[in-house]
Design an enzyme around this catalytic site. Sequence first.
Site, PDB file in Angstrom:
ATOM      1  CE  LYS A  27       0.954  -6.472  -3.949  1.00 56.71           C
ATOM      2  NZ  LYS A  27       1.409  -5.529  -2.889  1.00 56.71           N
ATOM      3  CE  LYS A  32      -6.080  -1.718  12.215  1.00 60.76           C
ATOM      4  NZ  LYS A  32      -5.966  -2.467  10.984  1.00 60.76           N
ATOM      5  CB  SER A  39       1.816 -10.254  -4.917  1.00 61.92           C
ATOM      6  OG  SER A  39       1.061 -11.438  -4.932  1.00 61.92           O
TER       7      SER A  39
HETATM    8  P1  NAP Z   1      -2.510  -6.829   5.872  1.00 55.07           P
HETATM    9  O1  NAP Z   1      -2.198  -7.494   7.157  1.00 55.07           O
HETATM   10  O2  NAP Z   1      -3.949  -6.548   5.569  1.00 55.07           O
HETATM   11  O3  NAP Z   1      -1.660  -5.501   5.786  1.00 55.07           O
HETATM   12  C1  NAP Z   1      -1.990  -4.454   4.901  1.00 55.07           C
HETATM   13  C2  NAP Z   1      -1.350  -3.189   5.427  1.00 55.07           C
HETATM   14  O4  NAP Z   1      -1.618  -2.131   4.495  1.00 55.07           O
HETATM   15  C3  NAP Z   1      -1.928  -2.751   6.778  1.00 55.07           C
HETATM   16  O5  NAP Z   1      -0.877  -2.295   7.584  1.00 55.07           O
HETATM   17  C4  NAP Z   1      -2.855  -1.599   6.379  1.00 55.07           C
HETATM   18  O6  NAP Z   1      -3.014  -0.634   7.400  1.00 55.07           O
HETATM   19  C5  NAP Z   1      -2.069  -1.009   5.233  1.00 55.07           C
HETATM   20  N1  NAP Z   1      -2.935  -0.142   4.432  1.00 55.07           N
HETATM   21  C6  NAP Z   1      -3.999  -0.498   3.688  1.00 55.07           C
HETATM   22  N2  NAP Z   1      -4.546   0.602   3.143  1.00 55.07           N
HETATM   23  C7  NAP Z   1      -3.810   1.665   3.563  1.00 55.07           C
HETATM   24  C8  NAP Z   1      -3.877   3.069   3.353  1.00 55.07           C
HETATM   25  N3  NAP Z   1      -4.819   3.633   2.583  1.00 55.07           N
HETATM   26  N4  NAP Z   1      -2.927   3.854   3.936  1.00 55.07           N
HETATM   27  C9  NAP Z   1      -1.965   3.315   4.724  1.00 55.07           C
HETATM   28  N5  NAP Z   1      -1.858   1.992   4.971  1.00 55.07           N
HETATM   29  C10 NAP Z   1      -2.778   1.191   4.391  1.00 55.07           C
HETATM   30  O7  NAP Z   1      -1.979  -7.694   4.644  1.00 55.07           O
HETATM   31  P2  NAP Z   1      -0.619  -8.511   4.442  1.00 55.07           P
HETATM   32  O8  NAP Z   1      -1.026  -9.876   4.076  1.00 55.07           O
HETATM   33  O9  NAP Z   1       0.300  -8.282   5.556  1.00 55.07           O
HETATM   34  O10 NAP Z   1      -0.063  -7.817   3.135  1.00 55.07           O
HETATM   35  C11 NAP Z   1       1.083  -6.984   3.172  1.00 55.07           C
HETATM   36  C12 NAP Z   1       1.672  -6.900   1.789  1.00 55.07           C
HETATM   37  O11 NAP Z   1       2.072  -8.195   1.363  1.00 55.07           O
HETATM   38  C13 NAP Z   1       0.717  -6.365   0.730  1.00 55.07           C
HETATM   39  O12 NAP Z   1       1.438  -5.550  -0.154  1.00 55.07           O
HETATM   40  C14 NAP Z   1       0.252  -7.630   0.019  1.00 55.07           C
HETATM   41  O13 NAP Z   1      -0.162  -7.381  -1.300  1.00 55.07           O
HETATM   42  C15 NAP Z   1       1.536  -8.439   0.074  1.00 55.07           C
HETATM   43  N6  NAP Z   1       1.349  -9.875  -0.098  1.00 55.07           N
HETATM   44  C16 NAP Z   1       0.623 -10.571   0.825  1.00 55.07           C
HETATM   45  C17 NAP Z   1       0.438 -11.932   0.639  1.00 55.07           C
HETATM   46  C18 NAP Z   1      -0.340 -12.770   1.617  1.00 55.07           C
HETATM   47  O14 NAP Z   1      -0.639 -13.931   1.312  1.00 55.07           O
HETATM   48  N7  NAP Z   1      -0.688 -12.252   2.804  1.00 55.07           N
HETATM   49  C19 NAP Z   1       0.999 -12.575  -0.477  1.00 55.07           C
HETATM   50  C20 NAP Z   1       1.745 -11.832  -1.391  1.00 55.07           C
HETATM   51  C21 NAP Z   1       1.918 -10.484  -1.185  1.00 55.07           C
HETATM   52  P3  NAP Z   1      -4.207  -0.727   8.468  1.00 55.07           P
HETATM   53  O15 NAP Z   1      -3.718  -1.654   9.556  1.00 55.07           O
HETATM   54  O16 NAP Z   1      -4.379   0.668   8.930  1.00 55.07           O
HETATM   55  O17 NAP Z   1      -5.408  -1.287   7.763  1.00 55.07           O
END
Ligand code: NAP
Length: 354
Positions: A170, A46, A131
Amino acid sequence: MVAIKTTQPVMVTGATGYVAGWIVKELLDAGLTVHAPVRDPDDRAKVDHLEALAAGSTGSIRLFKADLLEPGSYRDAMAGCEVVLHTASPFKVDVKDAQKELVDPALLGTRNILEEASRTSSVRRVVLTSSCATIYGDNADLLKTPAGVFTEDIWNTSSSLQHNPYSYSKTVAEKEAWAIARKQGRWNLVVLNPSLVVGPSLNDQPTSESFAMVKRMGDGSLRMGAPRWGFGMVDVRDLAKAHLAAAFTPAASGRHIISGHDTDLYEAARLLLPRYGSRYPIPRRVMPKWLLWLIGPMADGGLTRQAVSKNVNLPWKSDNGRGVKNLGATYRPLEVSMNDMFEQMVDRGVFTKA
Ligand code: NAP
């Protein structure tokens, strides 16, 4: 490009994730020190890429151990930071217990981090990765908007723990962030509301739902066709730059839709056809709404008929002008984002694994 004035460390939550990886890279390339609280700093799979990014940059990174659900666990990482970027929040749609898997980490995590910001005297700016899901729940919501377009003035009122729980998680988290920000006067809150994020990842095994969506375009799941399910989309690299602008533009405030393209799943998948159409079962036809309505509940991840009814053959449309004007957001062509992402998935053997 925004001028970066701080020499203080910058804290980024969720650094192991897809979106945050590119934010960390931008900060490191700007020569900054990044404080990265992660769940397990010893999990090499990671964090190796984050340390490699730092080694190849003029900046540096310090890993800390923290969990969204553990009060006080972000204290050491936040100490001395002027800017806090809170991205961590689970992005998945196939969950068994939405309260535990989505709402608790989103809501309690936001409360945990922003209340820590209120206790940390160095903090001046908090950037929340919210989001577009806090603005709308289903595409049908577009019909209820005053001007037929999603804007920052609108809030999602159609999602719940039962229907679109990710969007609900969200929404309650962003509302909590605004409530905590209003209780104090030292730091100000800048919120980014991205649409569906696409483009390559810096982490080798991304868990973000974005990858599951694009994987379906090449693994045969959509062989019978892709639905005209309206979506906004934005490249992860453009979104990272918008985060830096949100962090370091002194006058920035409020919500910002960060979305480069009003599109739909069928149109987005079609962009892959010229390069990959002969080698992978990229959808070539539109999947009729009635068919998806019929088979959706049996599909992988179980699509509800309510979701199909309220999203398929309904467009998604947003006004991204506020982010362009106030944060200088720019957007590359969607064709580039989709092909860069797909190419990386091909190189990583995603479509050859069972
Ligand atoms: P992602 O790759 O799954 O990243 C999620 C992150 O949150 C990971 O670093 C994960 O850590 C961490 N996390 C989850 N549960 C946790 C906990 N209990 N304690 C500490 N850390 C925790 O998803 P992403 O797409 O990059 O999303 C990042 C942000 O962007 C989120 O807020 C999401 O809602 C927002 N967003 C994403 C999109 C999209 O299309 N991807 C669109 C709009 C908004 P681990 O690595 O340890 O699991």
